[in-house]
Design a protein around this motif. Structure first.
Motif, PDB file in Angstrom:
ATOM      1  N   GLY A 147       0.809  -1.209   0.000  1.00  0.00           N
ATOM      2  CA  GLY A 147       0.000   0.000   0.000  1.00  0.00           C
ATOM      3  C   GLY A 147       0.842   1.259   0.000  1.00  0.00           C
ATOM      4  O   GLY A 147       0.543   2.221  -0.724  1.00  0.00           O
ATOM      5  N   PHE A 148       1.898   1.279   0.788  1.00  0.00           N
ATOM      6  CA  PHE A 148       2.786   2.443   0.799  1.00  0.00           C
ATOM      7  C   PHE A 148       3.507   2.591  -0.544  1.00  0.00           C
ATOM      8  O   PHE A 148       3.653   3.700  -1.066  1.00  0.00           O
ATOM      9  N   ALA A 149       3.963   1.466  -1.107  1.00  0.00           N
ATOM     10  CA  ALA A 149       4.636   1.528  -2.405  1.00  0.00           C
ATOM     11  C   ALA A 149       3.690   2.041  -3.485  1.00  0.00           C
ATOM     12  O   ALA A 149       4.066   2.873  -4.324  1.00  0.00           O
ATOM     13  N   ALA A 150       2.438   1.562  -3.469  1.00  0.00           N
ATOM     14  CA  ALA A 150       1.459   2.022  -4.450  1.00  0.00           C
ATOM     15  C   ALA A 150       1.150   3.501  -4.255  1.00  0.00           C
ATOM     16  O   ALA A 150       0.962   4.246  -5.233  1.00  0.00           O
ATOM     17  N   ALA A 151       1.087   3.941  -3.002  1.00  0.00           N
ATOM     18  CA  ALA A 151       0.834   5.359  -2.740  1.00  0.00           C
ATOM     19  C   ALA A 151       1.952   6.231  -3.298  1.00  0.00           C
ATOM     20  O   ALA A 151       1.705   7.296  -3.876  1.00  0.00           O
ATOM     21  N   VAL A 152       3.193   5.796  -3.140  1.00  0.00           N
ATOM     22  CA  VAL A 152       4.325   6.563  -3.685  1.00  0.00           C
ATOM     23  C   VAL A 152       4.196   6.661  -5.205  1.00  0.00           C
ATOM     24  O   VAL A 152       4.398   7.736  -5.793  1.00  0.00           O
ATOM     25  N   ALA A 153       3.852   5.560  -5.847  1.00  0.00           N
ATOM     26  CA  ALA A 153       3.666   5.578  -7.305  1.00  0.00           C
ATOM     27  C   ALA A 153       2.545   6.525  -7.700  1.00  0.00           C
ATOM     28  O   ALA A 153       2.659   7.283  -8.677  1.00  0.00           O
ATOM     29  N   GLY A 155      -7.609  -3.085  -5.043  1.00  0.00           N
ATOM     30  CA  GLY A 155      -6.570  -3.864  -4.376  1.00  0.00           C
ATOM     31  C   GLY A 155      -6.937  -5.330  -4.270  1.00  0.00           C
ATOM     32  O   GLY A 155      -6.098  -6.217  -4.479  1.00  0.00           O
ATOM     33  N   ALA A 156      -8.209  -5.587  -3.941  1.00  0.00           N
ATOM     34  CA  ALA A 156      -8.668  -6.978  -3.870  1.00  0.00           C
ATOM     35  C   ALA A 156      -8.554  -7.646  -5.234  1.00  0.00           C
ATOM     36  O   ALA A 156      -8.110  -8.800  -5.341  1.00  0.00           O
ATOM     37  N   GLY A 157      -8.928  -6.927  -6.285  1.00  0.00           N
ATOM     38  CA  GLY A 157      -8.825  -7.494  -7.626  1.00  0.00           C
ATOM     39  C   GLY A 157      -7.390  -7.748  -8.030  1.00  0.00           C
ATOM     40  O   GLY A 157      -7.066  -8.804  -8.601  1.00  0.00           O
ATOM     41  N   ALA A 158      -6.504  -6.789  -7.715  1.00  0.00           N
ATOM     42  CA  ALA A 158      -5.090  -6.971  -8.048  1.00  0.00           C
ATOM     43  C   ALA A 158      -4.489  -8.131  -7.270  1.00  0.00           C
ATOM     44  O   ALA A 158      -3.705  -8.926  -7.799  1.00  0.00           O
ATOM     45  N   GLY A 159      -4.871  -8.276  -5.988  1.00  0.00           N
ATOM     46  CA  GLY A 159      -4.365  -9.375  -5.184  1.00  0.00           C
ATOM     47  C   GLY A 159      -4.868 -10.713  -5.686  1.00  0.00           C
ATOM     48  O   GLY A 159      -4.114 -11.694  -5.732  1.00  0.00           O
ATOM     49  N   TRP A 160      -6.145 -10.771  -6.067  1.00  0.00           N
ATOM     50  CA  TRP A 160      -6.696 -12.016  -6.590  1.00  0.00           C
ATOM     51  C   TRP A 160      -5.991 -12.421  -7.884  1.00  0.00           C
ATOM     52  O   TRP A 160      -5.617 -13.574  -8.056  1.00  0.00           O
ATOM     53  N   CYS A 161      -5.809 -11.463  -8.772  1.00  0.00           N
ATOM     54  CA  CYS A 161      -5.115 -11.763 -10.030  1.00  0.00           C
ATOM     55  C   CYS A 161      -3.673 -12.189  -9.774  1.00  0.00           C
ATOM     56  O   CYS A 161      -3.159 -13.100 -10.426  1.00  0.00           O
ATOM     57  N   ALA A 162      -3.019 -11.528  -8.816  1.00  0.00           N
ATOM     58  CA  ALA A 162      -1.641 -11.894  -8.500  1.00  0.00           C
ATOM     59  C   ALA A 162      -1.569 -13.320  -7.977  1.00  0.00           C
ATOM     60  O   ALA A 162      -0.650 -14.074  -8.304  1.00  0.00           O
ATOM     61  N   GLY A 163      -2.551 -13.719  -7.157  1.00  0.00           N
ATOM     62  CA  GLY A 163      -2.547 -15.075  -6.625  1.00  0.00           C
ATOM     63  C   GLY A 163      -2.868 -16.121  -7.672  1.00  0.00           C
ATOM     64  O   GLY A 163      -2.244 -17.182  -7.722  1.00  0.00           O
ATOM     65  N   VAL A 164      -3.846 -15.828  -8.545  1.00  0.00           N
ATOM     66  CA  VAL A 164      -4.261 -16.797  -9.547  1.00  0.00           C
ATOM     67  C   VAL A 164      -3.189 -17.003 -10.604  1.00  0.00           C
ATOM     68  O   VAL A 164      -2.946 -18.126 -11.072  1.00  0.00           O
ATOM     69  N   THR A 165      -2.526 -15.944 -11.006  1.00  0.00           N
ATOM     70  CA  THR A 165      -1.535 -16.031 -12.084  1.00  0.00           C
ATOM     71  C   THR A 165      -0.161 -16.438 -11.601  1.00  0.00           C
ATOM     72  O   THR A 165       0.727 -16.708 -12.403  1.00  0.00           O
ATOM     73  N   SER A 166       0.056 -16.469 -10.280  1.00  0.00           N
ATOM     74  CA  SER A 166       1.377 -16.813  -9.760  1.00  0.00           C
ATOM     75  C   SER A 166       1.602 -18.305  -9.839  1.00  0.00           C
ATOM     76  O   SER A 166       0.717 -19.114  -9.546  1.00  0.00           O
ATOM     77  N   ARG A 167       2.787 -18.695 -10.221  1.00  0.00           N
ATOM     78  CA  ARG A 167       3.147 -20.109 -10.268  1.00  0.00           C
ATOM     79  C   ARG A 167       3.369 -20.667  -8.870  1.00  0.00           C
ATOM     80  O   ARG A 167       3.217 -21.848  -8.623  1.00  0.00           O
ATOM     81  N   GLN A 168       3.809 -19.790  -7.971  1.00  0.00           N
ATOM     82  CA  GLN A 168       4.129 -20.227  -6.610  1.00  0.00           C
ATOM     83  C   GLN A 168       3.068 -19.678  -5.680  1.00  0.00           C
ATOM     84  O   GLN A 168       2.971 -18.476  -5.468  1.00  0.00           O
ATOM     85  N   ILE A 191      -3.545   7.697 -12.379  1.00  0.00           N
ATOM     86  CA  ILE A 191      -3.202   7.483 -10.971  1.00  0.00           C
ATOM     87  C   ILE A 191      -3.673   6.104 -10.508  1.00  0.00           C
ATOM     88  O   ILE A 191      -2.943   5.379  -9.822  1.00  0.00           O
ATOM     89  N   LEU A 192      -4.897   5.731 -10.892  1.00  0.00           N
ATOM     90  CA  LEU A 192      -5.417   4.413 -10.513  1.00  0.00           C
ATOM     91  C   LEU A 192      -4.634   3.288 -11.195  1.00  0.00           C
ATOM     92  O   LEU A 192      -4.415   2.226 -10.603  1.00  0.00           O
ATOM     93  N   LEU A 193      -4.212   3.525 -12.427  1.00  0.00           N
ATOM     94  CA  LEU A 193      -3.403   2.522 -13.124  1.00  0.00           C
ATOM     95  C   LEU A 193      -2.076   2.299 -12.404  1.00  0.00           C
ATOM     96  O   LEU A 193      -1.591   1.157 -12.324  1.00  0.00           O
ATOM     97  N   ALA A 194      -1.500   3.364 -11.871  1.00  0.00           N
ATOM     98  CA  ALA A 194      -0.260   3.221 -11.101  1.00  0.00           C
ATOM     99  C   ALA A 194      -0.492   2.360  -9.868  1.00  0.00           C
ATOM    100  O   ALA A 194       0.350   1.523  -9.507  1.00  0.00           O
ATOM    101  N   PHE A 195      -1.638   2.537  -9.218  1.00  0.00           N
ATOM    102  CA  PHE A 195      -1.962   1.716  -8.043  1.00  0.00           C
ATOM    103  C   PHE A 195      -2.105   0.249  -8.422  1.00  0.00           C
ATOM    104  O   PHE A 195      -1.540  -0.637  -7.766  1.00  0.00           O
ATOM    105  N   ILE A 196      -2.874  -0.030  -9.478  1.00  0.00           N
ATOM    106  CA  ILE A 196      -3.116  -1.418  -9.880  1.00  0.00           C
ATOM    107  C   ILE A 196      -1.814  -2.111 -10.281  1.00  0.00           C
ATOM    108  O   ILE A 196      -1.538  -3.239  -9.863  1.00  0.00           O
ATOM    109  N   ALA A 197      -1.011  -1.426 -11.100  1.00  0.00           N
ATOM    110  CA  ALA A 197       0.231  -2.034 -11.578  1.00  0.00           C
ATOM    111  C   ALA A 197       1.191  -2.316 -10.433  1.00  0.00           C
ATOM    112  O   ALA A 197       1.801  -3.397 -10.361  1.00  0.00           O
TER     113      ALA A 197
END
Length: 496
Positions: free
Chosen positions: A42-48, A151-164, A72-78
């Motif tokens: 969250g802090f890293a996304a806020a800086v972006a 954030g929930a959507g980005a986290g879900w996508c990160a979990g689903v697409t992650s190999r580990q 700005i929202l795209l920076a948060f999602i990415a």
């Protein structure tokens, strides 16, 4: 081809797995693996988001909120999706926490859009209408809800697409080290904007402190930031508050994590240094003293160096690094790294004396001493690249590659800095002495600093800060690796 219903069921089960704890993990583990990564992300996304906001609201661009919002929202999602991918056992929970954290941090910036600005108002009239919009609570709640959902959507996508999908419990300890890096990244734009403030002679564009033209600093309307000097000085203060909040959160995280005592003390020292730096900048405005401006510029880069040292100390690999053999070639880099760090601090003082006091003696010393700095830094970079097979085996693949990259970066950065210095010198000498920094009541008659001159001197200062950061890391690693063999090795810390 499997039925569509089975495919949806598989995705739902995968998402459930990424939200819940893996087999054998307690609810406390899930909270730790979700909340810790979420706060840091969250802090890293806020800086972006703040960096994108700054660019889109520059006086030469002046995007309105509707146009700048998607960027700005795209920076948060990415940022959120990239940081959570494969690094948390509860990425969905971490994404929710990241959204809430970023929303809370962004309240420092959102306030400028929550105040009504009558048409034709001037900065001096800000205190007369510093009233929140009636719909301000709804805007804040909607903004927090939007970031939480994203954030929930980005986290879900990160979990689903992650190999580990899972990591060991100890992996959560990486997040305090990553938080140290986020703190350094948060300071970087503050240094760059501070350099722009100095290069464009904007340091006295706002006459008061800690407020802005008689209003709360966080409620100063964005519509009154059209003047370039006011925009730069005011946003410099806002980014300073972001750094203060980030380093405070880093301190809390370090105290709650089982890192070494030295690392805890360093994070505390970093936070106190940021607080002192903020007060020093404020007193510079209220007293209008160029000497304080010079000290503020020097200490700003010193704070960045402290943040880099803190980030290095929070790395578990640094705490557990074994000393190199006494005949290692890499040990020879230690005196050069320390010498380079000392030379850079001296060179920084010469540069600040000229930029803020206009001392010709300081300029001559800065130019002449640059030859020494360039030579010593280049030797340091080359020394980090000189090693034998025994050194590579002792360091390990990851650290060996990291030190190589550090050496290349130092050598490249000092060469670029040398060229930038001569370019900035040519432009500054052509411009001549511009006199004192204009105060707020002189902005309407003050001549703007040419863009080429302002950018060249600012990039020169920013690259110097990067070189200082690299040399701090080099000095710390070489001192750590060159300590005498047989020294008591610190006990490996188990992250909380």
């Amino acid at each position: 081809m499997p039925p569509k219903g089975n495919h949806l069921m598989t995705l739902a089960n995968t998402a459930h797995t990424h939200l819940e704890s893996p087999t054998g993990a307690s609810p406390a583990d899930v909270l730790r693996d979700g909340v810790g990564p979420g706060v840091v992300t969250g802090f890293a996304a806020a800086v972006a988001m703040w960096c994108v906001w700054f660019v889109t609201h520059l006086p030469a661009i002046r995007m309105d909120s509707a146009a700048a919002g998607p960027f700005i929202l795209l920076a948060f999602i990415a940022t959120t999706a990239s940081l959570l991918r494969g690094t948390s056992r509860a990425p969905l929970l971490a994404g929710v926490v990241a959204g809430l954290t970023a929303a809370a941090v962004n309240l420092l910036l959102l306030g400028s859009n929550l105040v009504e600005t009558p048409e034709g108002a001037t900065p001096e009239q800000a205190a007369e209408f510093a009233q929140l919009r009636p719909e301000a609570p709804l805007i804040v709640a909607g903004f927090a809800a939007l970031l939480t959902l994203l954030g929930a959507g980005a986290g879900w996508c990160a979990g689903v697409t992650s190999r580990q999908t899972t990591r060991s419990a100890g992996a959560s300890g990486r997040w305090i080290a990553r938080f140290g890096i986020v703190s350094c990244v948060a300071i970087a734009p503050l240094l760059f904007i501070g350099g722009l403030v100095t290069s464009t002679e904007s340091g006295m564009a706002v006459p008061d402190w800690p407020g802005t033209y008689g209003t709360n600093m966080f409620l100063y309307p964005v519509g009154l930031m059209a003047h370039p000097r006011i925009f730069l000085e005011h946003t410099h203060r806002l980014f300073g508050s972001l750094v203060g909040l980030t380093t405070l959160a880093l301190l809390v995280g370090a105290l709650a994590t089982r890192v070494g005592v030295a690392a805890k003390l360093m994070t505390a020292f970093l936070f106190l240094s940021v607080c002192v730096q903020g007060v020093l900048g404020g007193v510079r405005v209220t007293e209008n003293l160029e000497v304080l401006a010079m000290l503020h510029g020097i200490s700003g880069q010193a704070v960045f160096a402290i943040a880099v040292a803190c980030a290095v100390m929070l790395r578990r690999g640094f705490r557990d690094a074994a000393p190199l053999p006494s005949d290692s070639k890499l040990r020879r880099a230690r005196p050069f790294a320390i010498a380079t760090l000392i030379c850079l601090l001296i060179q920084l003082a010469f540069g600040a004396m000229y930029r803020h006091l206009g001392s010709s003696h300081a300029l001559i010393s800065h130019v002449v001493f640059s030859l020494v700095v360039t030579a010593v830094a280049a030797i340091t970079g080359m020394s980090l690249l000189a090693r034998e097979d025994e050194d590579r085996r002792a360091l390990g693949e990851s650290l060996d590659k990291g030190l190589k990259h550090l050496g290349v970066w130092i050598a490249s950065c000092v060469g670029f800095q040398f060229l930038l210095g001569w370019l900035a010198l040519a432009l500054v000498m052509k411009a001549g002495d511009r006199g004192e920094v204009p105060t707020a009541d002189e902005l309407h008659v003050a001549e703007p600093v040419p863009l080429a001159e302002a950018l060249s001197t600012t990039i020169h200062q920013a690259n110097g800060a990067l070189l200082l950061a690299l040399c701090v890391a080099a000095a710390m690693w070489t001192v750590r690796l060159a300590r005498r063999q047989g020294a008591k090795r610190p006990r490996a810390a188990t992250p909380a």
